[in-house]
Design an enzyme around this catalytic site. Structure first.
Site, PDB file in Angstrom:
ATOM      1  N   ILE A   1      20.553  36.010  19.941  1.00 53.63           N
ATOM      2  CA  ILE A   1      19.511  35.122  19.398  1.00 53.63           C
ATOM      3  C   ILE A   1      19.073  34.127  20.470  1.00 53.63           C
ATOM      4  CG2 ILE A   1      19.095  33.265  17.732  1.00 53.63           C
ATOM      5  CD1 ILE A   1      20.914  34.727  15.747  1.00 53.63           C
TER       6      ILE A   1
ATOM      7  N   ALA B   1      24.904  28.154  21.199  1.00 53.64           N
ATOM      8  CA  ALA B   1      26.108  28.883  21.634  1.00 53.64           C
ATOM      9  C   ALA B   1      27.120  28.959  20.496  1.00 53.64           C
ATOM     10  CB  ALA B   1      26.731  28.171  22.835  1.00 53.64           C
TER      11      ALA B   1
ATOM     12  N   TYR C   1      34.831  30.003  11.339  1.00 52.23           N
ATOM     13  CA  TYR C   1      33.396  30.031  11.656  1.00 52.23           C
ATOM     14  C   TYR C   1      32.580  29.295  10.581  1.00 52.23           C
ATOM     15  CZ  TYR C   1      28.939  32.323  12.972  1.00 52.23           C
ATOM     16  OH  TYR C   1      27.648  32.610  13.358  1.00 52.23           O
TER      17      TYR C   1
ATOM     18  N   PRO D   1      20.531  31.371  10.366  1.00 53.64           N
ATOM     19  CA  PRO D   1      20.207  32.799  10.376  1.00 53.64           C
ATOM     20  C   PRO D   1      21.144  33.547   9.438  1.00 53.64           C
ATOM     21  CG  PRO D   1      20.579  31.961  12.619  1.00 53.64           C
ATOM     22  CD  PRO D   1      21.070  30.920  11.655  1.00 53.64           C
TER      23      PRO D   1
ATOM     24  N   ILE E   1      21.760  39.088  11.792  1.00 59.70           N
ATOM     25  CA  ILE E   1      20.724  39.443  12.759  1.00 59.70           C
ATOM     26  C   ILE E   1      21.282  40.541  13.672  1.00 59.70           C
ATOM     27  CG2 ILE E   1      19.173  38.507  14.554  1.00 59.70           C
ATOM     28  CD1 ILE E   1      18.849  37.162  11.749  1.00 59.70           C
TER      29      ILE E   1
HETATM   30  N1  CAA Z   1      35.255  40.857   0.818  1.00 61.35           N
HETATM   31  C1  CAA Z   1      36.392  41.224   0.189  1.00 61.35           C
HETATM   32  N2  CAA Z   1      37.368  41.917   0.796  1.00 61.35           N
HETATM   33  C2  CAA Z   1      37.169  42.269   2.071  1.00 61.35           C
HETATM   34  C3  CAA Z   1      36.012  41.933   2.780  1.00 61.35           C
HETATM   35  C4  CAA Z   1      35.025  41.196   2.088  1.00 61.35           C
HETATM   36  N3  CAA Z   1      33.882  40.819   2.693  1.00 61.35           N
HETATM   37  N4  CAA Z   1      36.115  42.401   4.044  1.00 61.35           N
HETATM   38  C5  CAA Z   1      37.301  43.027   4.116  1.00 61.35           C
HETATM   39  N5  CAA Z   1      37.924  42.972   2.929  1.00 61.35           N
HETATM   40  C6  CAA Z   1      39.217  43.518   2.554  1.00 61.35           C
HETATM   41  C7  CAA Z   1      39.365  44.950   3.028  1.00 61.35           C
HETATM   42  O1  CAA Z   1      38.827  45.846   2.085  1.00 61.35           O
HETATM   43  C8  CAA Z   1      40.868  45.079   3.150  1.00 61.35           C
HETATM   44  O2  CAA Z   1      41.421  45.239   1.863  1.00 61.35           O
HETATM   45  P1  CAA Z   1      42.715  46.161   1.619  1.00 61.35           P
HETATM   46  O3  CAA Z   1      43.814  45.517   2.413  1.00 61.35           O
HETATM   47  O4  CAA Z   1      42.905  46.103   0.152  1.00 61.35           O
HETATM   48  O5  CAA Z   1      42.324  47.508   2.158  1.00 61.35           O
HETATM   49  C9  CAA Z   1      41.228  43.714   3.651  1.00 61.35           C
HETATM   50  O6  CAA Z   1      40.220  42.802   3.248  1.00 61.35           O
HETATM   51  C10 CAA Z   1      41.175  43.678   5.172  1.00 61.35           C
HETATM   52  O7  CAA Z   1      42.417  43.645   5.512  1.00 61.35           O
HETATM   53  P2  CAA Z   1      42.839  43.993   6.996  1.00 61.35           P
HETATM   54  O8  CAA Z   1      44.244  43.537   7.133  1.00 61.35           O
HETATM   55  O9  CAA Z   1      42.522  45.413   7.332  1.00 61.35           O
HETATM   56  O10 CAA Z   1      41.868  43.070   7.827  1.00 61.35           O
HETATM   57  P3  CAA Z   1      41.815  42.919   9.352  1.00 61.35           P
HETATM   58  O11 CAA Z   1      42.845  41.970   9.809  1.00 61.35           O
HETATM   59  O12 CAA Z   1      41.747  44.244  10.042  1.00 61.35           O
HETATM   60  O13 CAA Z   1      40.409  42.201   9.503  1.00 61.35           O
HETATM   61  C11 CAA Z   1      38.058  41.961   9.252  1.00 61.35           C
HETATM   62  C12 CAA Z   1      39.240  42.915   9.281  1.00 61.35           C
HETATM   63  C13 CAA Z   1      38.109  40.996  10.445  1.00 61.35           C
HETATM   64  C14 CAA Z   1      38.090  41.152   7.990  1.00 61.35           C
HETATM   65  C15 CAA Z   1      36.820  42.851   9.319  1.00 61.35           C
HETATM   66  O14 CAA Z   1      36.694  43.517   8.088  1.00 61.35           O
HETATM   67  C16 CAA Z   1      35.547  42.096   9.583  1.00 61.35           C
HETATM   68  O15 CAA Z   1      35.204  41.863  10.722  1.00 61.35           O
HETATM   69  N6  CAA Z   1      34.803  41.727   8.540  1.00 61.35           N
HETATM   70  C17 CAA Z   1      33.493  41.121   8.689  1.00 61.35           C
HETATM   71  C18 CAA Z   1      33.555  39.620   8.684  1.00 61.35           C
HETATM   72  C19 CAA Z   1      32.152  39.127   8.863  1.00 61.35           C
HETATM   73  O16 CAA Z   1      31.285  39.326   8.036  1.00 61.35           O
HETATM   74  N7  CAA Z   1      31.893  38.447   9.965  1.00 61.35           N
HETATM   75  C20 CAA Z   1      30.585  38.035  10.259  1.00 61.35           C
HETATM   76  C21 CAA Z   1      30.309  38.303  11.699  1.00 61.35           C
HETATM   77  S1  CAA Z   1      28.610  38.076  12.125  1.00 61.35           S
HETATM   78  C22 CAA Z   1      28.398  36.444  12.188  1.00 61.35           C
HETATM   79  O17 CAA Z   1      29.279  35.668  12.048  1.00 61.35           O
HETATM   80  C23 CAA Z   1      27.002  35.980  12.456  1.00 61.35           C
HETATM   81  C24 CAA Z   1      26.478  35.164  11.348  1.00 61.35           C
HETATM   82  O18 CAA Z   1      26.361  33.956  11.484  1.00 61.35           O
HETATM   83  C25 CAA Z   1      26.030  35.815  10.111  1.00 61.35           C
END
Ligand code: CAA
Length: 240
Positions: free
Chosen positions: A14, A83, A147, A177, A180
């Site tokens: 971005i 950043a 975050y 945002p 994105i």
């Molecule tokens: N809601 C509910 N449950 C969720 C979930 C959610 N959004 N995401 C993951 N889970 C659950 C999974 O289904 C899993 O459940 P089970 O154990 O029952 O299978 C559990 O949570 C994940 O457990 P893990 O131990 O496998 O998790 P992990 O340590 O490997 O971590 C994670 C995985 C980091 C959560 C990964 O799923 C991830 O990156 N998620 C996305 C988080 C996200 O949306 N980040 C935004 C990034 S973009 C950004 O930040 C820019 C912005 O400003 C928008």
């Protein structure tokens, strides 16, 4: 004379779109980056925009870097605190390091960026402070306690600066945002990302340029009466 804008994290994602949009709108732009020299050099080659390297999480480095930019390009009229990093983990797995790194960059980084520029804006009677927050600062997000806390905190900074700067011709606004299409979002596991896109009424990720256009508007004289506001640019995923 062209106004000068500083964009932190301005060489990728971005931030790169913001730097280019401000350049196209006639600003003299300085883009900062933290570590990726190769991306920064490529960015300058492609855009002609000057880049500067420092860690926004470090006050002394930020202050010195900003001093360098101002002596080269002139006083900074527009600061875009963009950043940001993620260190996503479910709370029970989040380490103190993951917490602190995100706080240092995304929250303290805003203080470190705006604070050295603020006195000059007050003296000159003009300034635009634009902070890139996030939808996840508004609604929280699974695995983003760190975050989301910083991005919510950024909104608190903006609302306070809006009140302090108004009498001195400075506005402070935030953009939140949604998801994105950047490296940061592409790093989210595909299955999770697909489930997120399914929650966006527009049915797609946003484009960096769609955020950059919000910035050029807030920086412009047209936005003179907008102060302390938050523009949510998220495709309808979340309403405040
Ligand atoms: N809601 C509910 N449950 C969720 C979930 C959610 N959004 N995401 C993951 N889970 C659950 C999974 O289904 C899993 O459940 P089970 O154990 O029952 O299978 C559990 O949570 C994940 O457990 P893990 O131990 O496998 O998790 P992990 O340590 O490997 O971590 C994670 C995985 C980091 C959560 C990964 O799923 C991830 O990156 N998620 C996305 C988080 C996200 O949306 N980040 C935004 C990034 S973009 C950004 O930040 C820019 C912005 O400003 C928008």
């Amino acid at each position: 004379m062209a106004r000068t804008a500083l964009v932190t994290g301005g060489t990728r994602g971005i931030g790169a779109a913001i730097s280019k949009a401000l350049r196209d709108a006639g600003y003299t732009v300085a883009a900062t980056y933290a570590g990726n020299d190769e991306a920064a050099a490529k960015f300058t080659d492609e855009t002609g925009i000057k880049t500067y390297k420092w860690n926004v999480g470090d006050y002394d480095e930020s202050k010195a870097g900003i001093g360098g930019v101002e002596s080269e390009l002139g006083p900074i009229d527009v600061v875009v605190a963009n950043a940001g990093i993620t260190r996503d983990a479910p709370f029970h797995k989040m380490t103190p390091e993951q917490w602190q790194q995100v706080i240092d960059t995304n929250l303290t980084g805003v203080f470190n960026t705006v604070h050295p520029i603020w006195p000059g804006m007050r003296e000159r009677g003009f300034g635009r402070v634009i902070v890139i927050s996030s939808i996840n600062g508004q609604k929280g997000q699974f695995a983003q306690a760190n975050y989301a806390a910083t991005k919510a905190g950024d909104l608190g900074i903006v609302k306070s600066l809006a009140q302090e700067g108004a009498a001195k011709g400075i506005t402070a606004n935030a953009i939140c945002p949604g998801y994105i299409a950047t490296e940061m979002v592409m790093a989210v596991p595909e299955k999770v990302r697909d489930s997120i896109v399914a929650q966006i009424p527009t049915g797609r990720l946003g484009e960096p340029e769609e955020i950059a256009r919000c910035v050029t508007f807030l920086a412009s004289d047209d936005a003179s009466f907008i102060n302390g506001s938050t523009i949510s640019a998220n495709g309808g995923q979340f309403f405040v």
